[in-house]
Motif scaffolding. Structure first.
Motif, short mmCIF file in Angstrom:
data_model
loop_
_atom_site.label_atom_id
_atom_site.label_comp_id
_atom_site.label_asym_id
_atom_site.label_seq_id
_atom_site.Cartn_x
_atom_site.Cartn_y
_atom_site.Cartn_z
N UNK A 81 3.04 66.02 58.24
CA UNK A 81 2.24 65.14 59.10
C UNK A 81 0.78 65.60 59.14
N UNK A 82 0.30 66.04 58.00
CA UNK A 82 -1.10 66.45 57.84
C UNK A 82 -1.68 65.63 56.70
N UNK A 83 -2.16 64.40 56.97
CA UNK A 83 -2.63 63.52 55.89
C UNK A 83 -3.68 64.19 55.03
N UNK A 84 -3.43 64.22 53.72
CA UNK A 84 -4.40 64.83 52.81
C UNK A 84 -5.66 64.02 52.68
N UNK A 85 -5.57 62.71 52.88
CA UNK A 85 -6.73 61.82 52.81
C UNK A 85 -6.65 60.83 53.96
N UNK A 86 -7.79 60.22 54.35
CA UNK A 86 -7.74 59.22 55.43
C UNK A 86 -6.83 58.04 55.11
N UNK A 87 -6.70 57.72 53.82
CA UNK A 87 -5.85 56.59 53.44
C UNK A 87 -4.38 56.81 53.75
N UNK A 88 -3.97 58.08 53.92
CA UNK A 88 -2.55 58.41 54.13
C UNK A 88 -2.18 58.57 55.60
N UNK A 89 -3.09 58.22 56.49
CA UNK A 89 -2.81 58.40 57.93
C UNK A 89 -1.58 57.60 58.35
N UNK A 90 -1.53 56.33 57.95
CA UNK A 90 -0.43 55.46 58.38
C UNK A 90 0.90 55.89 57.78
N UNK A 91 0.87 56.56 56.63
CA UNK A 91 2.10 57.00 55.97
C UNK A 91 2.84 58.03 56.81
N UNK A 92 2.10 58.82 57.58
CA UNK A 92 2.73 59.87 58.39
C UNK A 92 3.58 59.30 59.52
N UNK A 93 3.29 58.08 59.94
CA UNK A 93 3.99 57.51 61.10
C UNK A 93 5.48 57.41 60.86
N UNK A 94 5.88 56.99 59.65
CA UNK A 94 7.30 56.89 59.33
C UNK A 94 7.74 57.93 58.30
N UNK A 95 6.78 58.42 57.49
CA UNK A 95 7.14 59.41 56.47
C UNK A 95 7.58 60.73 57.06
N UNK A 96 6.85 61.22 58.07
CA UNK A 96 7.20 62.50 58.67
C UNK A 96 8.52 62.45 59.45
N UNK A 97 8.79 61.38 60.22
CA UNK A 97 10.12 61.29 60.85
C UNK A 97 11.26 61.31 59.83
N UNK A 98 11.04 60.74 58.65
CA UNK A 98 12.07 60.81 57.61
C UNK A 98 12.28 62.25 57.15
N UNK A 99 11.21 63.02 57.05
CA UNK A 99 11.33 64.43 56.70
C UNK A 99 12.11 65.19 57.77
N UNK A 100 11.82 64.88 59.03
CA UNK A 100 12.53 65.54 60.13
C UNK A 100 14.02 65.22 60.11
N UNK A 101 14.38 64.06 59.58
CA UNK A 101 15.79 63.67 59.49
C UNK A 101 16.44 64.15 58.19
N UNK A 102 15.71 64.94 57.41
CA UNK A 102 16.26 65.44 56.15
C UNK A 102 16.14 64.46 55.00
N UNK A 103 15.24 63.46 55.12
CA UNK A 103 15.09 62.44 54.09
C UNK A 103 13.71 62.53 53.43
N UNK A 104 13.21 63.76 53.28
CA UNK A 104 11.89 63.94 52.67
C UNK A 104 11.87 63.41 51.24
N UNK A 105 12.92 63.67 50.47
CA UNK A 105 12.99 63.20 49.10
C UNK A 105 12.95 61.69 49.00
N UNK A 106 13.66 61.04 49.92
CA UNK A 106 13.66 59.58 49.93
C UNK A 106 12.27 59.05 50.28
N UNK A 107 11.64 59.65 51.28
CA UNK A 107 10.31 59.21 51.70
C UNK A 107 9.29 59.40 50.57
#
Length: 502
Positions: A81-107
């Motif tokens: 949940x540390x966006x590498x670029x400003x364009x990736x801010x919105x990706x963290x909203x659902x991408x990081x919760x998927x990582x927390x659920x063990x679905x990082x590979x899927x995300x």
């Protein structure tokens, strides 16, 4: 055009140019994945290197870095949940919760596929529809840009949670965006005598503070701070997932291209608007923010498509469509070239080599990203007690490198504390980012529009495009207010029906 594309391909596959392209992709991947190092910074850093290069190699290098850095920002956004670029801010909203659920590979797989798809769509549009789409962008004036900014701000109504808190977050972001020198009158606003704030508050410290630093603070407060050491298995082409996100990919890619073409709007705005549209079109909006696949696909398809779309006005009109393309425009001028309609006809070898290079870069994302992420994801094996300080150090270095200002570092840390406290009351931090990103656009275009009409606000409803965008924005906010009321009434009626039947 086909002959020009073949000629461009033959130029790209020359050993020197192919090496330049692969080097650019690697640099873009590394820089985009590090929080605080965006495509703008990478292009600026490498701009002096292009002085001694031929024009074709120089612009293949700069545009390839731009395209690959927009993609790689999703890696740390999803994993930490540390966006590498400003364009990736919105990706963290659902991408990081998927990582927390063990679905990082899927995300990550969804992000890779969506980025490549959006980038390819954007490049194809760039190649085949540049004159047409540039003509559409010319029809937009200040009222239309203001209406588009308002439509972007209305995304807050679709982010779920408390609408009132979302509006408060947008207002906070709008206030932050007004700090500094007034762009139209030169008046100094809200700097409280601090000379370092005269240039305004940069977006980088706000984003890194609210998302990365606040997350480190939150994780350090938890008892279990060690990330589970799991091997991430990335599946890019999963049939079930592709069926789930295919409509989102198509809609977000098209929307991203159209927004990217509009000068000054940018890929970050495209990601925000596309995420909001994904929520609005979803049958179950409550999934968003909790690990929805569409929540990763929408912003990634849109921001990569928008990055390619931003090159349309640059090549066709000589107008930069984003911050990076403004720097690339300066590079063209340094090389004695002036983009515009005549440039399109007089430099076909250079232009189509760049076009083909961008198409190859977006396809290379599908091939190179997995081994690159596999190396980077090894950081998950590091205890968070050690990884947290590393993230903070990277954030400090990245933030400081933007303007070489220690004030930005203090601002980043301050926003980190603010974000940490706001999250305790479930405050939607992304609403603050919306205000900061869209605030300057909305303010400047509003004032220019009122200047055009001598203070008459009816200019926004007299112009068909701006009126349509404003009506859509108001309607979407109203619908977000009415929808839960309707849902509660339906639930109440169903409860009464079931109790009566019993």
């Amino acid at each position: 055009m086909l002959q020009d594309l073949v000629g461009g391909f033959l130029v790209v596959i020359q050993p020197v140019n192919l090496l330049i392209l692969m080097t650019a992709v690697f640099i873009g991947f590394i820089g985009g994945a590090l929080p605080g190092i965006s495509g703008v910074i990478l292009v600026v850093i490498l701009l002096p290197v292009t002085y001694g290069m031929d024009s074709t190699g120089a612009f293949m290098l700069l545009t390839a870095i731009y395209a690959s850095s927009v993609f790689s920002g999703l890696i740390t956004s999803i994993l930490y949940r540390a966006p590498g670029t400003p364009e990736a801010v919105m990706t963290a909203i659902d991408g990081y919760p998927m990582t927390q659920k063990g679905e990082a590979g899927k995300a990550l797989g969804i992000g890779i596929l969506s980025s490549a798809f959006g980038g390819v769509v954007g490049t194809i549009v760039l190649i085949f529809a540049t004159p047409i789409l540039a003509g559409v962008a010319l029809q937009f004036s200040s009222p239309e840009f203001f209406a588009l900014a308002v439509l972007g701000l209305s995304v807050v109504a679709s982010l779920g949670g408390n609408l009132l808190l979302g509006i408060m977050g947008v207002l906070l972001g709008l206030f932050v965006s007004t700090i500094g020198i007034d762009p139209l009158t030169g008046t100094i606003r809200y700097t409280f005598g601090n000379l370092h704030l005269m240039g305004g508050i940069n977006l980088i410290p706000v984003i890194i503070g609210l998302f990365a630093i606040s997350e480190v603070l939150k994780r350090c407060q938890e008892r279990q701070v060690h990330l589970p050491a799991k091997k991430i298995s990335i599946t890019i082409f999963d049939r079930g997932v592709m069926r789930e996100i295919r409509s989102t990919l198509a809609r977000s890619s098209i929307l991203g291209v159209l927004i990217g073409i509009l000068p000054g709007i940018g890929a970050s705005t495209a990601a925000m608007v596309s995420y909001g549209e994904a929520v609005r079109w979803s049958k179950d909006p409550s999934r968003f923010g909790k690990g929805a696949a569409e929540g990763v696909a929408a912003p990634e398809a849109a921001n990569n498509a928008a990055a390619m779309g931003a090159l349309v006005p640059l090549f066709a009109l000589g107008i930069p469509g984003s911050g990076v393309t403004a720097i690339i425009l300066g590079a063209f001028i340094i090389h004695g070239l002036q983009p515009g309609p005549l440039f399109m006809s007089g430099n076909t070898d250079l232009i189509y080599a760049v076009f083909v290079g961008l198409l190859i870069v977006n396809l290379m994302i599908l091939v190179i990203s997995k081994p690159f992420i596999a190396i980077l994801s090894k950081l998950l094996d590091i205890p968070y007690s050690a990884l947290g300080p590393i993230i903070v150090i990277c954030c400090i270095v990245g933030t400081y490198s933007v303007q070489n200002a220690i004030t930005d570092v203090w601002l980043m840390l301050g926003f980190g504390v603010v974000g940490f406290l706001l999250e305790k009351i479930n405050f939607p931090l992304v609403s603050v980012i919306l205000g900061v990103v869209l605030g300057p656009i909305a303010e400047s275009e509003l004032r220019r529009s009122l200047g055009m009409s001598h203070g008459d606000p009816s200019i926004f409803i007299e112009r068909p495009i701006s009126a349509t965008l404003l009506v859509i924005a108001v309607g979407l906010v109203a619908f977000s207010i009415i929808r839960p009321i309707i849902a509660r009434r339906r639930a109440h009626l169903e409860e009464n029906t079931n109790s009566g039947a019993a």
